[in-house]
Write a protein that holds these residues in place. Structure first.
Motif, short mmCIF file in Angstrom:
data_model
loop_
_atom_site.label_atom_id
_atom_site.label_comp_id
_atom_site.label_asym_id
_atom_site.label_seq_id
_atom_site.Cartn_x
_atom_site.Cartn_y
_atom_site.Cartn_z
N UNK A 204 55.53 40.17 32.19
CA UNK A 204 56.31 41.41 32.03
C UNK A 204 56.41 42.23 33.30
N UNK A 205 56.28 41.56 34.44
CA UNK A 205 56.29 42.33 35.68
C UNK A 205 57.70 42.83 35.98
N UNK A 206 57.81 44.13 36.12
CA UNK A 206 59.09 44.76 36.41
C UNK A 206 59.17 45.01 37.92
N UNK A 207 59.77 46.05 38.32
CA UNK A 207 59.90 46.39 39.73
C UNK A 207 58.51 46.64 40.33
N UNK A 208 58.10 45.76 41.26
CA UNK A 208 56.74 45.88 41.82
C UNK A 208 56.56 47.18 42.59
N UNK A 209 57.65 47.80 43.02
CA UNK A 209 57.54 49.06 43.74
C UNK A 209 57.02 50.17 42.84
N UNK A 210 57.14 49.98 41.53
CA UNK A 210 56.66 50.99 40.59
C UNK A 210 55.15 50.90 40.38
N UNK A 211 54.56 49.77 40.77
CA UNK A 211 53.11 49.64 40.66
C UNK A 211 52.43 50.55 41.68
N UNK A 212 51.36 51.18 41.26
CA UNK A 212 50.61 52.05 42.17
C UNK A 212 49.81 51.20 43.15
N UNK A 213 49.46 51.81 44.28
CA UNK A 213 48.60 51.14 45.26
C UNK A 213 47.17 51.11 44.75
N UNK A 214 46.44 50.10 45.17
CA UNK A 214 45.03 50.02 44.79
C UNK A 214 44.65 48.66 44.28
N UNK A 215 43.41 48.54 43.85
CA UNK A 215 42.86 47.31 43.29
C UNK A 215 42.42 47.56 41.86
N UNK A 216 42.74 46.63 40.97
CA UNK A 216 42.22 46.70 39.61
C UNK A 216 40.75 46.27 39.63
N UNK A 217 39.89 47.10 39.07
CA UNK A 217 38.46 46.79 39.02
C UNK A 217 38.10 46.40 37.59
N UNK A 218 37.64 45.17 37.41
CA UNK A 218 37.28 44.68 36.08
C UNK A 218 35.78 44.83 35.91
N UNK A 219 35.41 45.59 34.90
CA UNK A 219 33.99 45.80 34.58
C UNK A 219 33.65 44.99 33.32
N UNK A 220 32.54 44.29 33.37
CA UNK A 220 32.10 43.53 32.20
C UNK A 220 33.06 42.42 31.83
N UNK A 221 33.51 41.67 32.83
CA UNK A 221 34.42 40.55 32.57
C UNK A 221 33.77 39.53 31.63
N UNK A 222 34.43 39.27 30.54
CA UNK A 222 33.96 38.32 29.52
C UNK A 222 32.52 38.61 29.10
N UNK A 223 32.25 39.90 28.87
CA UNK A 223 30.93 40.29 28.40
C UNK A 223 30.61 39.57 27.09
N UNK A 224 29.34 39.28 26.92
CA UNK A 224 28.79 38.54 25.78
C UNK A 224 28.96 37.04 25.94
N UNK A 225 29.65 36.60 26.96
CA UNK A 225 29.68 35.19 27.30
C UNK A 225 28.56 34.96 28.31
N UNK A 226 27.45 34.41 27.84
CA UNK A 226 26.25 34.29 28.66
C UNK A 226 26.45 33.37 29.86
N UNK A 227 27.46 32.50 29.79
CA UNK A 227 27.71 31.57 30.88
C UNK A 227 28.47 32.22 32.03
#
Length: 565
Positions: A204-227
């Motif tokens: 669903x990516x629209x006009x990339x110029x509308x995206x804000x600057x920065x990095x997406x920070x993922x916290x607890x990626x796949x939490x509860x998956x012990x592997x």
């Protein structure tokens, strides 16, 4: 579970530690053409200083043969001492910088760089992977909060890709932003086997110029998956991984704070790290006697971090507010919420459906915001309530509650519930309440933004009747959607009203919403989806994660004032 791949270079050997893959302390001293202007390095195998050399020297100086955690001040100081020796041993000029891959163990692909210039300059760099489908990554190296030119250049180059040859071009600009020259270096970065998704699925990516600057920070990626390794992941707007911070956290890795050029974050369930821009964990703060969870917020006026916590050996959980003094390292319990609502705590039980059969989870705070160094805004999932506490440090008192009035009907707290202005469905099981001010608002007005899970559950009161919230999900039936909510609070009038609403994928628990540079960053954790919307609620871009269980939260950060200027 993905398998860890072997390095393509025999000299590059990953050092694994208990917190995750420490990565390699790979020290490179490049031999390149002389003079400024364009030139390209010809790094050869003999110019490598063996990666294990620094690690062995550090462990020898500490009289140990095992690194239990890099989040140890003695270990960090020993690494710094070895780096200082290297800086003395090499010229460390713009022509021949000192490069070290993740020497402190706090960023798996963070490339430490150090060099000096004769005149004050600023540094811009571009990372290019040998896979042409991966966009170049360009940033300016952090110098200070003002972005001033300097003769001393030390920090981390971010954005290198695992298992690829990465070309790093460094450019110098003088204090008047005039280009001086550039040099290019090439690095073979091993695949350490710590990243399941090099690139997220972007739809669903629209006009990339509308995206804000920065990095997406993922916290607890796949939490509860012990592997799955426990780590804090940083992705760019195209969904490519750009940094990875290893952790050993169960519930507390849901936020970061940038304070005077240093990053503060939870590194274990009872400790926090303050890490400088080069990657050194300078200070480790311990919350002895407590485990921390869900959130923290910086009280700038008092230089304290306000932390959500559980007292060890207590019969209840997630109902304590701590103050961590960043100067002294002392912790202080400022609120035991059971003191403010003793009758509600007393009536709570441990449900047969509760995941924890040892402690009563009667309030379950999941976010905290500090207001003017005096007051707090707390989000309680278990009570489906947003609660303001005034004078948190001196004489804490409940100022008001925002919730459906039915939740507090018949209790002595019903008079504290603000009046709902307008006709809309009340929130249920909300997460990540944020306090937002606006100069256009009147005195006593402000916004509260949050993720409305639309999930009606109160395990500590299992017979509670939720029929007054129509369409909410339950333990036995999912709702159709969750929502981004934005309330306008008017304390003088004692009201709140819904001024913005965005329908998002359903997530019964976890999740978050963030108002960021005019856009909205929204994560539906159970669905493994996060998205960026514009201010009108129109979807700009959606990111899908391959998670088995859930992801806790996703926020966006510029990382300026830490990695970048």
């Amino acid at each position: 579970m993905y398998e860890k791949k072997k390095s393509s270079k025999g000299l590059l050997i990953a050092l694994l530690i208990s917190v995750a893959a420490l990565g390699i302390a790979l020290v490179l001293c490049a031999t390149i053409g002389s003079g400024f202007g364009k030139s390209k390095s010809s790094i050869k195998d003999e110019s490598y200083i063996a990666s294990e050399l620094i690690q062995k020297q550090v462990m020898k100086s500490l009289n140990t043969d095992e690194v239990k955690t890099v989040y140890d001040e003695a270990y960090q100081s020993a690494v710094q001492a070895k780096l200082d020796e290297l800086k003395e041993a090499y010229a460390c000029s713009f022509k021949e910088p000192l490069f070290v891959m993740n020497p402190y163990g706090t960023n798996v692909t963070g490339l430490y760089v150090y060099f000096e210039t004769k005149e004050a300059t600023n540094v811009e760099y571009t990372v290019s992977a040998d896979d042409v489908s991966i966009p170049d990554f360009t940033r300016t190296l952090y110098t200070d909060d003002e972005g001033n030119a300097t003769k001393h250049h030390e920090g981390q180059i971010i954005g290198l890709m695992q298992g690829m040859t990465n070309t790093v071009t460094i450019r110098l600009y003088n204090k008047d932003s005039e280009f001086i020259g550039e040099n290019t270096f090439s690095f073979d970065v091993p695949d350490y086997g710590t990243i399941k998704e090099e690139q997220l699925k972007v739809t669903n990516k629209q006009d990339s110029k509308k995206l804000s600057d920065g990095l997406f920070v993922i916290y607890g990626y796949d939490r509860r998956n012990e592997k799955e390794p426990k780590h804090m992941l940083f992705y760019d707007n195209d969904g490519f991984i750009r940094a990875e911070v290893p952790l050993n956290v169960t519930y507390g890795d849901v936020n970061l704070e940038i304070i005077d050029g240093k990053m503060f974050y939870a590194c274990t369930d009872s400790s926090y790290a303050l890490v400088n821009c080069a990657g050194q964990a300078e200070t480790i703060y311990k919350t002895t006697g407590y485990t921390t969870h869900h959130d923290f917020d910086y009280d700038k006026e008092n230089d304290r971090m306000i932390v959500l916590a559980t007292k060890k050996k207590s019969k209840t959980k997630q109902d304590i507010i701590l103050s961590l003094n960043l100067s002294s390292g002392n912790i202080e319990e400022v609120i035991d919420f059971g003191d403010l609502m003793p009758d509600i705590e007393k009536g709570a039980v441990i449900s047969k459906d509760s995941p924890d059969q040892e402690e009563v989870d009667w309030v379950h705070f999941n976010s905290v915001q500090v207001i003017n160094g005096k007051h707090l805004i707390l989000s309680s999932r278990e009570l489906s309530s947003i609660i303001r506490i005034n004078n948190y440090y001196t004489m804490p008192k409940i100022a008001y509650i925002i919730s459906d009035p039915e939740i507090w009907k018949g209790t002595k707290y019903s008079s504290l519930v603000l009046n709902k202005k307008g006709n809309f469905t009340s929130h249920a099981g909300q997460h990540s309440v944020n306090y937002v001010t606006d100069k256009s608002l009147k005195n006593g007005q402000y916004y509260l933004t949050f993720f409305n899970n639309n999930y009606a559950q109160r395990l500590s009161y299992p017979n509670f009747n939720w029929s007054f919230i129509k369409g909410a999900g339950t333990q036995n039936k999912d709702a159709k959607n969750s929502y981004y909510y934005k309330y306008l609070v008017d304390e003088k009038k004692g009201t709140y009203e819904l001024v913005e609403k965005i329908k998002v994928p359903y997530s019964s628990i976890v999740s978050n919403a963030q108002e960021y540079e005019g856009n909205r960053i929204i994560c539906s954790g159970k669905a493994g989806i996060f998205s960026e919307y514009d201010s009108n609620g129109k979807l700009i871009s959606k990111y899908k994660m391959k998670v088995e269980s859930l992801t806790y939260r996703v926020m966006k950060e510029t990382m300026e004032g830490y990695w970048f200027n």
